[in-house]
Enzyme design. Structure first.
Site, PDB file in Angstrom:
ATOM      1  N   GLU A  87      19.530  27.094  26.850  1.00  0.00           N
ATOM      2  CA  GLU A  87      18.939  28.371  26.444  1.00  0.00           C
ATOM      3  C   GLU A  87      17.815  28.159  25.436  1.00  0.00           C
ATOM      4  O   GLU A  87      17.464  29.074  24.691  1.00  0.00           O
ATOM      5  CB  GLU A  87      20.013  29.282  25.830  1.00  0.00           C
ATOM      6  N   ASP A 327      31.137  46.358  22.974  1.00  0.00           N
ATOM      7  CA  ASP A 327      30.458  45.052  22.971  1.00  0.00           C
ATOM      8  C   ASP A 327      28.945  45.224  23.090  1.00  0.00           C
ATOM      9  O   ASP A 327      28.264  44.409  23.693  1.00  0.00           O
ATOM     10  CB  ASP A 327      30.997  44.134  24.079  1.00  0.00           C
ATOM     11  N   LYS A 354      21.398  46.051  23.857  1.00  0.00           N
ATOM     12  CA  LYS A 354      22.284  46.199  25.009  1.00  0.00           C
ATOM     13  C   LYS A 354      22.582  47.662  25.344  1.00  0.00           C
ATOM     14  O   LYS A 354      22.909  47.983  26.471  1.00  0.00           O
ATOM     15  CB  LYS A 354      23.631  45.495  24.729  1.00  0.00           C
ATOM     16  N   HIS A 638      36.361  28.583  32.175  1.00  0.00           N
ATOM     17  CA  HIS A 638      36.496  28.048  33.537  1.00  0.00           C
ATOM     18  C   HIS A 638      36.278  29.104  34.612  1.00  0.00           C
ATOM     19  O   HIS A 638      36.308  28.777  35.795  1.00  0.00           O
ATOM     20  CB  HIS A 638      37.865  27.386  33.703  1.00  0.00           C
ATOM     21  N   MET A 677      37.171  20.041  25.695  1.00  0.00           N
ATOM     22  CA  MET A 677      38.441  20.565  26.194  1.00  0.00           C
ATOM     23  C   MET A 677      39.527  20.176  25.199  1.00  0.00           C
ATOM     24  O   MET A 677      40.089  19.090  25.250  1.00  0.00           O
ATOM     25  CB  MET A 677      38.744  20.010  27.590  1.00  0.00           C
TER      26      MET A 677
HETATM   27 CA    CA Z   1      29.379  40.480  21.764  1.00  0.00          CA
END
Ligand code: CA
Length: 718
Positions: A87, A327, A354, A638, A677
């Site tokens: 990114e 969110d 958003k 995953h 992991m």
């Molecule tokens: Ca967030």
């Protein structure tokens, strides 16, 4: 040398000596405030994350234009050493590219050839891998007076010598015991480097810190939400304003994990007012019912807060989402410019968060000039009250007593992918999406540090990474992602100039060549770079790339040739949105294009090998148990509901799936911690881990069967 120091006329000797000292000292990456403030005057460089202090991501370069873009082809590519998401916005200073990669690694490349000059690995421990919500990504570095600054996944801020790649100082900016991480790019001004952090999906309080660029010492810190009222203040720049303005907007029993408001992406310096604008994320827990007794605005979550850049003192704020519960992070990049509005030229800040509204603020006063829906059918809000300037939230939208379908959904109408602004067209360009999410409050709330505890469900499934909202988890009739496009938005007329359908579009670059550049994904994993007319949005050129592209491209020139460069590598929140056909994992890379470029890119990766499930079978109850564990612990990396993009490995294809001991060694003993992991023994027993294996085995059998049913010929993608 693009910016060789000039020799002032008076007094000549002193000036000459000063010039001599400067010229003889290190001149590598000597980017100062003056250069950042006038970045548009040296378009051969890309000096900061947003291209300069105004963060417009606009370049005066025009060699690549509507007439020549058909000749654009790869000049070089540089492979990173990781499969994880990319990114990063590359910076380019005087022919050298500084680019970051997953796991917070930094590279200096020859911008003309892609040859590596140095690399720096901060050696982020694998145990920090689960700290970011959405992959171990990094969005970029900052360059200032010979140093390169990078924030790391484990919360360090590191200054690197731009000439040698050796670290100069390193400062831990977070409590390592908490789930804080840094994925955002630092910003620099006036001898300070500014950095926030993420963690708003896991609890804690957001804050932004300013560190001395020379020493790494903390200069000031501003917390975005109040702390525990039973304890004294933080001794921070935010103490007074949090008590006076923010605390009265919080309610209910106080717990030390509460808050959110993490400034994990956008931080912009405004030299006109010597201010820093910080943009804050969702509250935590996400459901206000459990965060603040179901009431209150909860300042300063989902807000823009203006601070004095020298002291961190509060100047003004505007909350875009009062009592945020969906969110709706407000962390999207902010653009500084001047616009003529109602006949008056005003210094403005432009923002497309958003929540689906496009905001124009007066930078001097913080006054909201306009807030206009940039996507249709917004359900959570009726817009801004023209008298109070306050956002009017639909009461039912808080899903307190009944579920609510909110549009935009939790994925948002616009993610972190940066917008661009062209002073030539007066338009703002960004990837926008029409989507919705069906929110259901959990009947009660339990905080478990280290795993998602938002306090709501999507139609019965644990909710996070709503971008991935799989159709089966949403009631029939509720669309999740009906349309996505590149949007050309007129911030003065307050309407779309055009919308061009683009799926999986990334950040945007605008140029004086009348062009926009935007990368995208093909099927989530493979990619494409495209160019559009800035005036009409018509696509005029595209080039397929092996990797999906999420970040905005940049442009620069060396030896009179203009380049378009971009990092590519699927991942980020996209790790949640994969599906069949899945592909073999491939490294992320930087790709640079120029006119008549003669390089070739690697081939698209081959299809992933089919799953090889074990012969063993388990009782249905065990499989169901495993499914619930998987949803709670495994899905966010995953792949939710086993929709894996195989960037973080698709467990159905894992060699360990058929080996009980190997599975246990990974899940319980943590033998793969170096790859990120970690052991999950804190959250699950060995029997639970075995139940997950049972569920994944069942899913692997199902997938193998479906591939076989298609006679091995999986659908090709466009
Ligand atoms: Ca967030």
């Amino acid at each position: 040398m693009a910016r060789a120091p000039g020799i002032p006329a008076q007094p000549l000797l002193v000036a000459f000596l000063a010039w001599l000292v400067t010229a003889c000292s290190t001149k590598v990456a000597y980017v100062d405030d003056e250069r950042l403030r006038n970045a548009e005057e040296e378009p051969e460089n890309w000096l900061s994350y947003g291209g300069g202090y105004s963060e417009q991501r606009y370049s005066q370069l025009a060699q690549i234009n509507i007439g020549t873009v058909s000749r654009l082809a790869p000049a070089w590519s540089f492979d990173f050493d990781t499969y994880r998401g990319q990114e990063s916005t590359p910076l380019v200073v005087d022919g050298v590219m500084y680019v970051t990669s997953a796991w917070s690694k930094v590279y200096a490349l020859d911008a003309r050839t892609g040859a590596m000059l140095w690399s720096y690995d901060p050696e982020v421990p694998g145990s920090a891998g689960p700290k970011p919500c959405c992959d171990v990504v990094n969005r970029g570095a900052a360059v200032y007076k010979g140093k390169v600054f990078v924030g790391t996944i484990d919360g360090r801020l590191i200054a690197i010598d731009a000439r040698t790649g050796k670290p100069v100082w390193s400062t831990l900016t977070v409590d390592p015991k908490r789930m804080h991480s840094i994925t955002g790019a630092p910003r620099v001004a006036r001898g300070k480097v500014f950095i926030g952090n993420g963690g708003g999906e896991f609890g804690g309080r957001g804050y932004v810190s300013a560190y001395d660029t020379e020493t790494g010492k903390l200069v000031w810190r501003f917390y975005t939400v109040p702390g525990d009222p039973s304890r004294p203040g933080d001794g921070a720049a935010s103490d007074e304003v949090l008590e006076r303005i923010a605390r009265p907007t919080w309610h209910g029993p106080w717990r030390d994990y509460i808050g959110g408001g993490h400034a994990w992406n956008a931080i912009v310096y405004d030299p006109d007012f010597n201010r820093l604008y910080i943009a804050t994320g969702n509250g935590f827990p996400l459901n206000r019912k459990y965060r603040s007794d179901g009431k209150g605005d909860n300042l300063f979550i989902a807000s823009i807060v203006a601070l004095d850049a020298d002291t961190g003192a509060y100047a003004w704020h505007y909350q875009e989402v009062p009592g945020e519960s969906w969110d709706y992070d407000s962390v999207q990049d902010m653009i500084l410019t001047e616009l003529r509005i109602d006949g008056v030229r005003r210094k403005v800040l432009l923002h497309a968060p958003k929540n689906g509204f496009f905001y124009v603020f007066d930078r001097a006063s913080g006054e909201l000039i306009s807030a206009t829906p940039y996507v249709p059918n917004i359900t959570w809000s009726k817009g801004v009250d023209p008298v109070t300037g306050r956002m009017t939230v639909v009461p039912e939208a808080y899903y307190m007593d009944a579920p609510f379908t909110s549009s935009p959904g939790a994925g948002g109408a616009h993610g972190w992918q940066p917008p661009a602004f062209s002073p030539k067209t007066g338009l703002v360009y960004f990837p926008a999406a029409e989507n919705s999410t069906h929110y259901i409050s959990t009947p009660d709330y339990e905080y478990v540090e280290g795993i998602d505890s938002p306090g709501f469900y999507f139609h019965g499934a644990p909710a996070h990474g709503a971008e991935s909202a799989a159709p089966q988890r949403v009631p029939v009739g509720v669309s999740t992602r009906s349309r996505s496009y590149l949007l050309g938005w007129d911030p003065v007329a307050r309407k779309a100039a055009w919308r061009t359908d683009v799926r999986g579009g990334g950040g945007v670059l605008a140029t004086a060549g009348e062009l926009l550049f935007q990368g995208r994904s093909r099927n989530g994993v493979l990619g494409e770079l495209a160019a559009f007319r800035a005036d009409t949005g018509e696509e005029v050129w595209s080039y397929k790339t092996p990797n999906a592209i999420m970040q905005a491209p940049v442009t620069y020139s060396v030896d009179g040739e203009q380049y378009i460069a971009v990092t590519s590598g699927a991942g980020g929140a996209g790790i949640l949105s994969g599906g069949e056909p899945a592909y073999a994992r491939q490294p992320g890379r930087v790709i640079a294009f120029k006119l008549d470029g003669a390089a070739t890119l690697p081939e698209d990766p081959p299809l992933a090998p089919p799953p090889a499930p074990p012969e063993e079978t388990w009782p249905t109850a065990v499989v169901d148990d495993g499914k619930a564990h998987y949803a709670r612990l495994c899905g966010r990396c995953h792949g939710l509901n086993m929709r894996s993009a195989n960037i973080i490995p698709d467990l159905r294809r894992s060699a360990a799936l058929a080996d009980k001991e190997a599975w246990r060694a990974i899940v319980i003993d943590g033998v793969l911690e170096r790859q990120g992991m970690v052991s999950w023994s804190k959250f699950i027993s060995p029997e639970g881990a075995e139940a997950i294996r049972a569920y994944v085995a069942e899913e692997a059998r199902r997938l193998a069967g479906s591939i076989k049913a298609q006679d091995g010929s999986r659908p090709s993608i466009q």
